[in-house]
Design a protein around this motif. Structure first.
Motif, PDB file in Angstrom:
ATOM      1  N   PRO A   1     -10.233  -7.587 -11.612  1.00 10.35           N
ATOM      2  CA  PRO A   1     -10.840  -8.782 -11.015  1.00 10.35           C
ATOM      3  C   PRO A   1      -9.905  -9.603 -10.148  1.00 10.35           C
ATOM      4  CG  PRO A   1     -10.319  -9.200 -13.308  1.00 10.35           C
ATOM      5  CD  PRO A   1     -10.038  -7.744 -13.066  1.00 10.35           C
ATOM      6  N   PHE A   2      -8.596  -9.318 -10.225  1.00  8.24           N
ATOM      7  CA  PHE A   2      -7.645 -10.144  -9.472  1.00  8.24           C
ATOM      8  C   PHE A   2      -7.130  -9.462  -8.209  1.00  8.24           C
ATOM      9  CE2 PHE A   2      -5.770  -8.484 -13.441  1.00  8.24           C
ATOM     10  CZ  PHE A   2      -4.923  -7.512 -12.936  1.00  8.24           C
ATOM     11  N   LEU A   3      -7.783  -8.403  -7.769  1.00  8.67           N
ATOM     12  CA  LEU A   3      -7.425  -7.829  -6.479  1.00  8.67           C
ATOM     13  C   LEU A   3      -7.911  -8.760  -5.372  1.00  8.67           C
ATOM     14  CD1 LEU A   3      -8.361  -4.064  -7.008  1.00  8.67           C
ATOM     15  CD2 LEU A   3      -6.190  -5.223  -7.469  1.00  8.67           C
ATOM     16  N   GLY A   4      -7.252  -8.709  -4.241  1.00  6.62           N
ATOM     17  CA  GLY A   4      -7.653  -9.570  -3.130  1.00  6.62           C
ATOM     18  C   GLY A   4      -6.452  -9.918  -2.274  1.00  6.62           C
ATOM     19  N   GLY A   5      -6.605 -10.910  -1.448  1.00  2.47           N
ATOM     20  CA  GLY A   5      -5.517 -11.333  -0.580  1.00  2.47           C
ATOM     21  C   GLY A   5      -5.579 -10.689   0.792  1.00  2.47           C
ATOM     22  N   THR A   6      -4.740 -11.179   1.663  1.00  2.00           N
ATOM     23  CA  THR A   6      -4.709 -10.701   3.047  1.00  2.00           C
ATOM     24  C   THR A   6      -4.093  -9.307   3.136  1.00  2.00           C
ATOM     25  OG1 THR A   6      -4.430 -12.983   3.785  1.00  2.00           O
ATOM     26  CG2 THR A   6      -3.923 -11.236   5.381  1.00  2.00           C
ATOM     27  N   PRO A   7      -4.748  -8.362   3.798  1.00  2.00           N
ATOM     28  CA  PRO A   7      -4.166  -7.023   3.947  1.00  2.00           C
ATOM     29  C   PRO A   7      -2.830  -7.071   4.695  1.00  2.00           C
ATOM     30  CG  PRO A   7      -6.496  -7.018   4.520  1.00  2.00           C
ATOM     31  CD  PRO A   7      -6.098  -8.446   4.380  1.00  2.00           C
ATOM     32  N   TYR A   8      -1.951  -6.163   4.329  1.00  2.00           N
ATOM     33  CA  TYR A   8      -0.628  -6.085   4.954  1.00  2.00           C
ATOM     34  C   TYR A   8      -0.764  -5.704   6.424  1.00  2.00           C
ATOM     35  CZ  TYR A   8       4.274  -4.631   5.533  1.00  2.00           C
ATOM     36  OH  TYR A   8       5.578  -4.496   5.948  1.00  2.00           O
ATOM     37  N   SER A   9      -0.086  -6.458   7.283  1.00  2.00           N
ATOM     38  CA  SER A   9      -0.236  -6.227   8.725  1.00  2.00           C
ATOM     39  C   SER A   9       1.082  -5.912   9.420  1.00  2.00           C
ATOM     40  CB  SER A   9      -0.866  -7.457   9.384  1.00  2.00           C
ATOM     41  OG  SER A   9      -0.064  -8.613   9.169  1.00  2.00           O
ATOM     42  N   GLY A  10       2.164  -5.803   8.674  1.00  2.00           N
ATOM     43  CA  GLY A  10       3.446  -5.483   9.314  1.00  2.00           C
ATOM     44  C   GLY A  10       4.596  -6.242   8.679  1.00  2.00           C
ATOM     45  N   GLU A  11       5.798  -5.857   9.062  1.00  2.00           N
ATOM     46  CA  GLU A  11       6.993  -6.405   8.434  1.00  2.00           C
ATOM     47  C   GLU A  11       7.163  -7.898   8.679  1.00  2.00           C
ATOM     48  OE1 GLU A  11      10.434  -4.161   9.468  1.00  2.00           O
ATOM     49  OE2 GLU A  11       9.603  -2.251   8.765  1.00  2.00           O
ATOM     50  N   HIS A  12       7.707  -8.556   7.638  1.00  2.00           N
ATOM     51  CA  HIS A  12       8.003  -9.976   7.719  1.00  2.00           C
ATOM     52  C   HIS A  12       9.446 -10.175   8.164  1.00  2.00           C
ATOM     53  CE1 HIS A  12       4.641  -9.640   4.829  1.00  2.00           C
ATOM     54  NE2 HIS A  12       4.269 -10.816   5.292  1.00  2.00           N
ATOM     55  N   ALA A  13       9.768 -11.404   8.478  1.00  2.00           N
ATOM     56  CA  ALA A  13      11.144 -11.754   8.809  1.00  2.00           C
ATOM     57  C   ALA A  13      11.610 -12.847   7.836  1.00  2.00           C
ATOM     58  CB  ALA A  13      11.243 -12.240  10.252  1.00  2.00           C
ATOM     59  N   PRO A  14      12.526 -12.531   6.942  1.00  2.00           N
ATOM     60  CA  PRO A  14      13.189 -11.236   6.763  1.00  2.00           C
ATOM     61  C   PRO A  14      12.301 -10.238   6.007  1.00  2.00           C
ATOM     62  CG  PRO A  14      13.970 -12.749   5.094  1.00  2.00           C
ATOM     63  CD  PRO A  14      13.055 -13.554   5.993  1.00  2.00           C
ATOM     64  N   TYR A  15      12.632  -8.969   6.152  1.00  2.00           N
ATOM     65  CA  TYR A  15      11.990  -7.901   5.406  1.00  2.00           C
ATOM     66  C   TYR A  15      12.215  -8.183   3.924  1.00  2.00           C
ATOM     67  CZ  TYR A  15      10.856  -3.041   4.092  1.00  2.00           C
ATOM     68  OH  TYR A  15      10.296  -1.908   3.548  1.00  2.00           O
ATOM     69  N   THR A  16      11.141  -8.138   3.115  1.00  2.00           N
ATOM     70  CA  THR A  16      11.230  -8.579   1.723  1.00  2.00           C
ATOM     71  C   THR A  16      10.873  -7.466   0.758  1.00  2.00           C
ATOM     72  OG1 THR A  16      10.672 -10.842   2.377  1.00  2.00           O
ATOM     73  CG2 THR A  16      10.425 -10.288   0.049  1.00  2.00           C
TER      74      THR A  16
ATOM     75  N   ALA B   1      -9.049   0.014  -1.666  1.00  2.00           N
ATOM     76  CA  ALA B   1      -8.371  -0.317  -0.407  1.00  2.00           C
ATOM     77  C   ALA B   1      -9.227   0.046   0.803  1.00  2.00           C
ATOM     78  CB  ALA B   1      -7.029   0.413  -0.330  1.00  2.00           C
ATOM     79  N   ASP B   2     -10.361   0.720   0.553  1.00  2.00           N
ATOM     80  CA  ASP B   2     -11.245   1.142   1.643  1.00  2.00           C
ATOM     81  C   ASP B   2     -12.321   0.111   1.967  1.00  2.00           C
ATOM     82  OD1 ASP B   2     -12.680   1.325  -0.661  1.00  2.00           O
ATOM     83  OD2 ASP B   2     -13.377   3.375  -0.356  1.00  2.00           O
ATOM     84  N   GLY B   3     -12.269  -1.044   1.301  1.00  2.00           N
ATOM     85  CA  GLY B   3     -13.255  -2.087   1.557  1.00  2.00           C
ATOM     86  C   GLY B   3     -14.421  -2.104   0.591  1.00  2.00           C
ATOM     87  N   SER B   4     -14.420  -1.204  -0.399  1.00  2.00           N
ATOM     88  CA  SER B   4     -15.534  -1.122  -1.342  1.00  2.00           C
ATOM     89  C   SER B   4     -15.484  -2.192  -2.427  1.00  2.00           C
ATOM     90  CB  SER B   4     -15.566   0.266  -1.997  1.00  2.00           C
ATOM     91  OG  SER B   4     -14.354   0.510  -2.704  1.00  2.00           O
ATOM     92  N   TYR B   5     -14.452  -3.016  -2.425  1.00  2.00           N
ATOM     93  CA  TYR B   5     -14.292  -4.021  -3.481  1.00  2.00           C
ATOM     94  C   TYR B   5     -15.453  -5.015  -3.502  1.00  2.00           C
ATOM     95  CZ  TYR B   5     -11.598  -7.058  -6.635  1.00  2.00           C
ATOM     96  OH  TYR B   5     -11.155  -7.798  -7.716  1.00  2.00           O
ATOM     97  N   ALA B   6     -16.085  -5.224  -2.364  1.00  2.00           N
ATOM     98  CA  ALA B   6     -17.178  -6.201  -2.272  1.00  2.00           C
ATOM     99  C   ALA B   6     -18.339  -5.857  -3.192  1.00  2.00           C
ATOM    100  CB  ALA B   6     -17.672  -6.310  -0.827  1.00  2.00           C
ATOM    101  N   THR B   7     -18.491  -4.584  -3.549  1.00  2.00           N
ATOM    102  CA  THR B   7     -19.607  -4.171  -4.398  1.00  2.00           C
ATOM    103  C   THR B   7     -19.148  -3.675  -5.768  1.00  2.00           C
ATOM    104  OG1 THR B   7     -19.539  -1.929  -3.453  1.00  2.00           O
ATOM    105  CG2 THR B   7     -20.992  -3.536  -2.384  1.00  2.00           C
ATOM    106  N   ALA B   8     -17.882  -3.840  -6.090  1.00  2.00           N
ATOM    107  CA  ALA B   8     -17.322  -3.252  -7.306  1.00  2.00           C
ATOM    108  C   ALA B   8     -17.947  -3.788  -8.592  1.00  2.00           C
ATOM    109  CB  ALA B   8     -15.806  -3.469  -7.344  1.00  2.00           C
ATOM    110  N   PHE B   9     -18.470  -5.013  -8.576  1.00  2.00           N
ATOM    111  CA  PHE B   9     -18.997  -5.635  -9.788  1.00  2.00           C
ATOM    112  C   PHE B   9     -20.527  -5.679  -9.803  1.00  2.00           C
ATOM    113  CE2 PHE B   9     -14.707  -7.005  -9.194  1.00  2.00           C
ATOM    114  CZ  PHE B   9     -14.156  -6.999 -10.469  1.00  2.00           C
ATOM    115  N   ASP B  10     -21.170  -5.066  -8.817  1.00  2.00           N
ATOM    116  CA  ASP B  10     -22.625  -5.104  -8.741  1.00  2.00           C
ATOM    117  C   ASP B  10     -23.286  -4.450  -9.950  1.00  2.00           C
ATOM    118  OD1 ASP B  10     -22.349  -6.384  -6.357  1.00  2.00           O
ATOM    119  OD2 ASP B  10     -23.109  -4.739  -5.101  1.00  2.00           O
TER     120      ASP B  10
END
Length: 454
Positions: free
Chosen positions: A188-203, A355-364
């Motif tokens: 139930p705690f999956l979520g958040g902004t998808p990774y879009s590339g390296e940060h500065a600094p790399y973490t 990770a394919d976007g199916s989370y929106a229906t995971a609890f239906d």
């Protein structure tokens, strides 16, 4: 949930640790709200649509105020109880006249089994009762049959992935138990902004676990390799993400906290110990490293590069065997050299990472099943755990007794069940007892073990 078109669903969550409170409360929000943002990537979006009453089971791992704040889930009410006090609350008619629709048992297996029998007794003769839901906080890599059979009897036993759902049904069917309660969802705690590339600094973030590995030698090794990685890559930020502060307990005991090991080590300037919400740490993560933490699934859901360490072997006791076939297994030597694991898509699909976007229906499916149980004439049928005095006469009574319940689910004579909030003296005694227990676990027990090895 189609209980009423006007009132918010009412849910009770009983949890015995900070991590199970997080799982239970977020699960409640996911499964109890319908068409009100319950499928949102942000689980907090459902908070206003669910009346959530929290109960914390009194014990060694009862969450502190700091731990509850860090989890970030707010309840409409929250109080600490014994098992008997919780059963009393569930057996009484609510003061406001609004009964619970769902009860979530976010407990260790033995606690779930005891409460199932206690609730069955408390609800005897009722024409209607709440739907009872239970499940697992994360990866199920040990005691599969034992843990599952202790959870049997709930109306829904949630499986966090397709693979778990298949395994759960096989265990129940293998002993001749009804497997219809097994319901596939996702963490139930999956979520958040998808990774879009390296940060500065790399973490780089190492997600620590309280009990994996469970000895000083291996934990010192992992800390030393993390520090060495920070020195090898001075332009990177290297974070050791910790679950709890010294003296606090989570779901598992932590006898050798990384904080204490780090105190005796010189730390490079680009190395830090961090606490806080895992999601906020992942917001700035470029590489998540762990032995087998559920944080790996959170990171993979966001498509953050994730490494599951093989340095200590790939072993059931470590839980990293769960990640065989994932493409995420790697050693520190490989990571030092710049390797970034790439997960396999088929493995991700079977593990409920969504990770394919199916989370929106995971609890239906779970929501639909709860609705059917509540709407059927007479409500849900009586609770019927597999373990009874007939099927497990040498096992079940001991499980119930640990929660001050008799073999028939009724409270034992003298069982603690206060009618009011504990007074100041009682609270002080309780805190002192917890402190003594934690001191014994973290200081005395390791010394005794070392003496035994001499």
């Amino acid at each position: 949930m189609p209980v009423s078109a006007t009132k918010a669903p009412r849910v009770a969550v009983l949890a015995d640790s900070d991590t199970r409170w997080k799982w239970g409360a977020l699960t409640a929000q996911r499964i109890a709200a319908e068409n009100h943002g319950a499928s949102s990537e942000d689980p907090a979006a459902t908070t206003s649509d669910v009346r959530l009453d929290g109960y914390l089971l009194r014990g060694r791992a009862t969450p502190t105020a700091r731990q509850l704040t860090e989890v970030g889930v707010r309840a409409d009410s929250l109080r600490e109880v014994t098992a008997v006090e919780f059963l009393r609350a569930m057996g009484e008619d609510p003061a406001d006249g609004e009964p619970y629709d769902v009860v979530v048992l976010a407990l260790v297996g033995g606690g779930v089994q005891a409460l199932l029998h206690g609730l069955a007794r408390a609800w005897e003769g009722r024409t209607r009762r709440p739907v009872v839901v239970t499940g697992y906080v994360g990866v199920v890599y040990e005691k599969l049959a034992d843990g599952l059979l202790l959870r049997h009897g709930a109306d829904l036993v949630l499986a966090n992935s397709r693979q778990d759902a298949d395994r759960f049904r096989a265990v129940y069917e293998g002993v001749g138990a009804d497997a219809s309660a097994v319901t596939e969802v996702a963490l139930p705690f999956l979520g958040g902004t998808p990774y879009s590339g390296e940060h500065a600094p790399y973490t780089v973030v190492f997600a620590a676990q309280p009990s994996v590995p469970d000895n000083r030698r291996d934990r010192t090794y992992l800390l030393d390799r993390l520090i060495a990685h920070a020195r090898l890559h001075p332009n990177r930020e290297v974070l050791l993400k910790l679950r709890s502060r010294p003296g606090e307990h989570t779901t598992h005991l932590e006898e050798v906290p990384y904080q204490k090991l780090a105190q005796a080590t010189g730390l490079p300037p680009n190395f830090r110990l961090v606490y806080g919400h895992m999601g906020e740490v992942l917001d700035r993560t470029d590489l998540l490293v762990t032995v087998s933490s559920t944080a790996a699934l959170e990171a993979l859901h966001r498509r953050i590069p994730t490494a599951v360490l093989t340095d200590l072997g790939v072993r059931e006791v470590l839980g990293n065997h769960h990640f065989t076939g994932s493409g995420c297994l790697a050693s520190w030597d490989q990571l030092d050299a710049g390797h970034r694991p790439a997960p396999g898509e088929e493995w991700l699909t079977r593990q409920g990472v969504a990770a394919d976007g199916s989370y929106a229906t995971a609890f239906d499916t779970a929501r639909a099943r709860i609705a059917r149980l509540l709407e059927q004439p007479g409500g849900p049928p009586p609770l019927a755990p597999y373990y009874t005095r007939a099927t497990a006469p040498g096992y079940l009574p001991g499980i119930l007794a640990r929660h001050h319940l008799a073999p028939d689910g009724t409270p034992l004579p003298g069982a603690p069940a206060a009618d009011r909030e504990p007074g100041a003296v009682r609270q002080l005694v309780r805190r002192a007892a917890r402190g003594a227990y934690r001191h014994g676990v973290q200081r005395v027990a390791p010394v005794i073990r070392r003496m035994g090895e001499l």
